[in-house]
Design a protein around this motif. Structure first.
Motif, PDB file in Angstrom:
ATOM      1  N   ASP A 256       9.253  -5.258 -12.664  1.00 33.75           N
ATOM      2  CA  ASP A 256      10.180  -5.241 -11.540  1.00 33.75           C
ATOM      3  C   ASP A 256       9.983  -4.041 -10.626  1.00 33.75           C
ATOM      4  O   ASP A 256      10.574  -3.964  -9.560  1.00 33.75           O
ATOM      5  N   LEU A 257       9.184  -3.098 -11.065  1.00 38.58           N
ATOM      6  CA  LEU A 257       8.899  -1.956 -10.197  1.00 38.58           C
ATOM      7  C   LEU A 257       7.708  -2.279  -9.298  1.00 38.58           C
ATOM      8  O   LEU A 257       6.932  -3.192  -9.576  1.00 38.58           O
ATOM      9  N   SER A 258       7.565  -1.514  -8.247  1.00 40.12           N
ATOM     10  CA  SER A 258       6.464  -1.763  -7.319  1.00 40.12           C
ATOM     11  C   SER A 258       5.156  -1.266  -7.929  1.00 40.12           C
ATOM     12  O   SER A 258       5.143  -0.550  -8.929  1.00 40.12           O
ATOM     13  N   ILE A 259       4.066  -1.657  -7.290  1.00 37.86           N
ATOM     14  CA  ILE A 259       2.757  -1.200  -7.744  1.00 37.86           C
ATOM     15  C   ILE A 259       2.716   0.322  -7.719  1.00 37.86           C
ATOM     16  O   ILE A 259       2.266   0.973  -8.671  1.00 37.86           O
ATOM     17  N   ALA A 260       3.227   0.911  -6.630  1.00 30.79           N
ATOM     18  CA  ALA A 260       3.207   2.369  -6.511  1.00 30.79           C
ATOM     19  C   ALA A 260       3.988   3.017  -7.655  1.00 30.79           C
ATOM     20  O   ALA A 260       3.525   3.966  -8.287  1.00 30.79           O
ATOM     21  N   GLU A 261       5.174   2.476  -7.928  1.00 29.74           N
ATOM     22  CA  GLU A 261       5.986   3.055  -9.003  1.00 29.74           C
ATOM     23  C   GLU A 261       5.278   2.945 -10.337  1.00 29.74           C
ATOM     24  O   GLU A 261       5.294   3.861 -11.149  1.00 29.74           O
ATOM     25  N   ASN A 262       4.641   1.784 -10.568  1.00 27.96           N
ATOM     26  CA  ASN A 262       3.931   1.600 -11.821  1.00 27.96           C
ATOM     27  C   ASN A 262       2.772   2.576 -11.952  1.00 27.96           C
ATOM     28  O   ASN A 262       2.520   3.126 -13.019  1.00 27.96           O
TER      29      ASN A 262
ATOM     30  N   ARG B 213       1.588   6.736  -0.370  1.00 27.61           N
ATOM     31  CA  ARG B 213       0.302   7.181   0.129  1.00 27.61           C
ATOM     32  C   ARG B 213      -0.670   7.409  -1.040  1.00 27.61           C
ATOM     33  O   ARG B 213      -1.803   6.950  -1.031  1.00 27.61           O
ATOM     34  N   ARG B 214      -0.158   8.095  -2.061  1.00 30.74           N
ATOM     35  CA  ARG B 214      -1.012   8.367  -3.224  1.00 30.74           C
ATOM     36  C   ARG B 214      -1.428   7.070  -3.907  1.00 30.74           C
ATOM     37  O   ARG B 214      -2.568   6.909  -4.336  1.00 30.74           O
ATOM     38  N   ALA B 215      -0.465   6.147  -4.007  1.00 26.58           N
ATOM     39  CA  ALA B 215      -0.760   4.869  -4.662  1.00 26.58           C
ATOM     40  C   ALA B 215      -1.839   4.118  -3.892  1.00 26.58           C
ATOM     41  O   ALA B 215      -2.767   3.575  -4.478  1.00 26.58           O
ATOM     42  N   ARG B 216      -1.697   4.116  -2.546  1.00 26.26           N
ATOM     43  CA  ARG B 216      -2.706   3.424  -1.731  1.00 26.26           C
ATOM     44  C   ARG B 216      -4.086   4.021  -1.983  1.00 26.26           C
ATOM     45  O   ARG B 216      -5.075   3.319  -2.095  1.00 26.26           O
ATOM     46  N   GLN B 217      -4.094   5.342  -2.093  1.00 25.32           N
ATOM     47  CA  GLN B 217      -5.349   6.043  -2.339  1.00 25.32           C
ATOM     48  C   GLN B 217      -5.981   5.584  -3.660  1.00 25.32           C
ATOM     49  O   GLN B 217      -7.161   5.283  -3.720  1.00 25.32           O
TER      50      GLN B 217
END
Lengths: 507, 333
Positions: A94-100, A121-125
């Protein structure tokens, strides 16, 4: 090469009554993909659990970069640089990709608030550095299993894992997705990671692995460079049989022609967002294979036929009885059985014993008042444990403790003792070892000869070709073709899956 | 039902400690005397006072076994008591009053079960609704007053009567426990409940009537809560909508947990819950009876002592705790 990343020396692990690992050696080098293969019960999982800190060995040494380590938990192993991505992925859907990706390591401001912009931003990276493409603020639940798996890998890598264990990562992926995962693995190999790769698909072993280590019965029976180990030699090492015998066994599965009474007739059955209207007639003594990519509608079809999902339209009649308010209970009463794709979620009651799990459908059909006498329960369960050669120390063992192949056999036993006239098998051989696979295939052939009508779903084309007397091909949630007799070849099925002219690259 | 024996060890040990403590403080603790055809003594008191919680714990065992929970049982007790007292007050027969009270409990259980099994509400939310509304209903029925039951009413026998010297509440509670244990053992119901709690989806695939099983568990819970409410009302010869069964939902859940059931469902033990209920009542009784040099334990401390004891018992039973202990030892080695 001297740069051994992981060295496991003479690892011994015993459980009450079983020697799971008997002085096993395993060496993983930096920059290699190392396939770990073996039948169920060979000791793969135990070895991995020890490597990742989930279990401690009774004896033996575990060296990481030449230094002995004693990780007491997976978290500790992770800190040391050993991470695992399991079959059932442990992320938060249920969390976003970034949170995961950044769970527990969220960028925070001075006051302890999470900096969401920075986090995205970090997740996208991270996602980009893995060569993936995804909206990092989307909840993980909405992503394909393949993407989730790769997110799990990305998370591990971003936590500076140097050793990555992938346990059956491809079992839920279609060919294109598998290809993408392999690209990612190769990329990580080039970056110097050591990857332990566990799979039951031999093609995949050869597609990406540099080395292959074979375990059998808790011992290491060989570790070879992949190019030096012919496929037949690998199979015979795993099974402990002479190579020629394996070849003979493979050739022995034959199909004959078919066509008895119509057992199940489905007309214009559909369910919105699940599968387009389809017709299907299933006759006694035939095996109808359902072939298609993951998500093509194979599983949905079986679930509609069994009544797990309610259809939005169309008619289904089973052994002459029209299914109006369809449910699994009604289907079972009419003589249908379904062994589901996801045996852990939809098949087993993990805490209950092997015996209770085998007898569950029978108990359910008898109702709570007509309990089967214990003597008969034991006799029935024992009979099926024997006839399907389910490996279990005793009938009271919780079914969760059995290996994947034996769990699958428990579910098959549950349905076979109901003596159904129609058997729906959804991925019955997924995640089980080669020996068990062949047993399931020959069982299917046997049941067909005895007049059962069988639907056989598998993502492995060769298997569908081997067991089916008729193949229904699905693409994008619709039936797109049907093949019979000699026309059934992997090539012809693939042509239909790929579709006309433009050859659609759907996943 | 599966691993009988080992999981009863800790509850049994706890009960033994409690009883030993009492025996040391009060040598007469285990004495039983027959007074006017009625057995008396501390042990009988414990069972008698504990009967309502015991009945609730039995139903709660099944409900928790399916992976659910029922927070409304205290309120349902109050409803049942109020319904019976109100009917008696307006001249209805004892049988009518009893039937109506039990019927109210059944209706409450079916309501809960329907919200959970048919509508799909989460058990906590669904039963929280009746936990709040039920007490309101009981107050409506009793017009917000305590309804007295006439001193000669036959219904009082439920709380005060005896058979062969044993108080009636004890017989009802133990009888219900025996009946339920028998049903769980001789039919497939126990297995079905464990399946539904252990893996609902798999149960459905195997052809179990998951909804009916859920519904039945809550319905039975409602009936048992109603009987508990009747015992409580008959004991004090009055229906007190504000206080009847107050917080007993928590006591009964505790009893089930002490008995070794998994709160996540899929594993339960009737014998364990029975022990759990007796332990909880023994703690209360022990605190009330304990006196230290002529001074009794201040009432304010009762709940804290009880909580501490329950916490300790839950800790020794938890697998986390047990895993932690050997670890410490090996780290020290």
């Amino acid at each position: 090469m001297a740069d051994a990343l992981v060295e496991m020396r003479e690892i011994v692990k015993t459980y009450p009554g079983v020697v799971a690992l008997d002085a096993v050696d395993f060496t993983l080098r930096a920059g290699e993909i190392h396939a770990l293969v073996g039948e169920n019960g060979a000791g793969k999982s135990t070895l991995i659990r020890i490597l990742t800190g989930a279990e401690r060995p009774d004896r033996g040494r575990l060296l990481l970069n030449g230094r002995e380590i004693h990780a007491r938990s997976p978290a500790e192993a992770q800190r040391l640089g050993v991470a695992a991505v399991y079959q059932e992925i442990n992320l938060a859907p249920d969390l976003s990709i970034a949170e995961n990706l950044l769970l527990g390591r969220e960028p925070r401001s001075r006051f302890g608030w999470i900096q969401w912009g920075e986090m995205r931003r970090r997740a996208r990276q991270i996602v980009r550095s893995m060569g993936l493409e995804a909206d990092v603020s989307a909840p993980l639940r909405d992503c394909s299993i393949a993407l989730r798996q790769m997110i799990a890998v990305a998370r591990a890598v971003d936590q500076r894992a140097r050793v990555l264990v992938l346990d059956e990562p491809t079992s839920s992926l279609d060919a294109a997705e598998t290809g993408r995962l392999f690209d990612l693995m190769r990329r990580l190999r080039a970056a110097g990671l050591g990857i332990v790769f566990i799979t039951h698909f031999l093609e995949q072993v050869y597609a990406v692995s540099d080395r292959i280590t074979v375990l059998r019965g808790g011992r290491c029976v060989g570790s070879h460079a992949a190019r030096d180990l012919p496929r037949l030699a690998l199979v015979s090492a795993m099974l402990g049989k002479a190579a020629s015998a394996v070849a003979a066994e493979r050739a022995s599965t034959r199909r004959a022609d078919c066509g008895g009474a119509a057992r199940l007739v489905a007309k214009r059955v559909f369910r919105r967002r699940s599968i387009q209207p389809f017709d299907l007639t299933l006759r006694a003594g035939e095996v109808v294979g359902l072939a298609g990519l993951l998500g093509s509608g194979r599983t949905e079809m079986a679930r509609l036929l069994f009544g797990v999902e309610t259809r939005d339209g169309g008619t289904i009649s089973i052994n002459g009885a029209a299914m109006h308010r369809h449910s699994p209970r009604r289907s079972i009463r009419a003589g249908v059985a379904l062994a589901p794709e996801d045996r852990r979620a939809a098949g087993l009651v993990p805490r209950l014993s092997v015996r209770d799990n085998i007898l569950l459908a029978l108990h359910a059909s008898r109702g709570w008042l007509r309990r089967l006498p214990r003597r008969d329960q034991v006799a029935l369960a024992e009979q099926f444990v024997r006839s399907l050669s389910i490996a279990t120390p005793d009938l009271r063992r919780p079914v969760a403790q059995l290996s994947g192949g034996n769990q699958q056999k428990v579910i098959l036993a549950r349905w076979l003792l109901m003596e159904p006239t129609i058997l729906l098998l959804d991925e019955p051989t997924r995640g089980i070892d080669i020996g068990a696979k062949e047993q399931v295939e020959s069982l299917v052939a046997d049941l067909r000869v005895r007049g059962m009508a069988i639907v056989f779903i598998s993502g492995e084309l060769e298997e569908v070709v081997r067991v089916s007397s008729r193949v229904v091909v699905l693409r994008d949630r619709a039936v797109v073709g049907e093949l019979e007799g000699a026309a059934i070849t992997a090539g012809s099925i693939m042509e239909r899956i790929a579709g006309p002219a433009e050859g659609g690259g759907h996943a | 039902m599966r691993e009988i024996g080992r999981h009863l060890l800790w509850p049994l040990a706890a009960l033994a400690i409690l009883l030993a403590f009492n025996a040391l403080r009060d040598p007469a603790f285990f004495h039983l005397r027959l007074v006017e055809g009625r057995l008396t003594g501390a042990m009988i008191d414990i069972l008698n006072q504990g009967a309502p919680v015991l009945l609730l714990a039995l139903g709660m065992t099944l409900v928790i076994g399916t992976g659910g929970i029922d927070l409304s049982v205290g309120a349902v007790m109050a409803v049942a008591g109020a319904v019976a007292a109100d009917l008696l007050h307006s001249g209805a027969s004892t049988a009518t009053a009893l039937a109506a009270a039990v019927g109210a409990g059944l209706a409450a259980g079916l309501w809960n079960g329907s919200l959970i099994a048919l509508v799909g509400l989460s058990p906590i939310v669904a039963t929280l609704i009746l936990m709040v509304a039920g007490r309101g209903i009981a107050q409506l029925v009793s017009n917000g007053e305590i309804i007295d039951i006439a001193p000669d009413a036959a219904i009082l026998a439920i709380g005060r009567g005896t058979v062969l010297g044993l108080p009636f509440p004890v017989l009802i509670a133990l009888g219900a426990a025996a009946a339920l244990a028998g049903v769980a053992r001789l039919t497939s119901l126990g297995l079905f409940i464990e399946c539904v709690g252990g893996n609902e989806q798999a149960s459905r695939y195997a052809g179990l009537a998951v909804r009916s099983i859920r519904l039945a568990a809550y319905a039975l819970m409602g009936v048992l809560a109603a009987i508990a409410g009747l015992i409580d009302a008959a004991d004090i010869a009055a229906a007190d909508a504000n206080n009847c069964g107050l917080y007993l939902e928590l006591d009964s859940i505790l009893a089930v947990v002490i008995g070794g059931a998994a709160l996540t469902g899929g594993r339960f033990s009737i014998a364990g819950s029975l022990l759990g209920a007796i332990i909880i009542q023994t703690i209360s009784t022990s605190i009330l009876r304990a006196d230290f040099g002529g001074r009794s334990v201040p009432v304010e401390l009762n709940l804290i002592i009880k909580a501490t004891f329950v916490l300790a018992l839950c800790l020794v039973q938890s697998s986390e705790w047990r895993r932690w202990r050997p670890l410490r030892r090996s780290a020290a080695a």
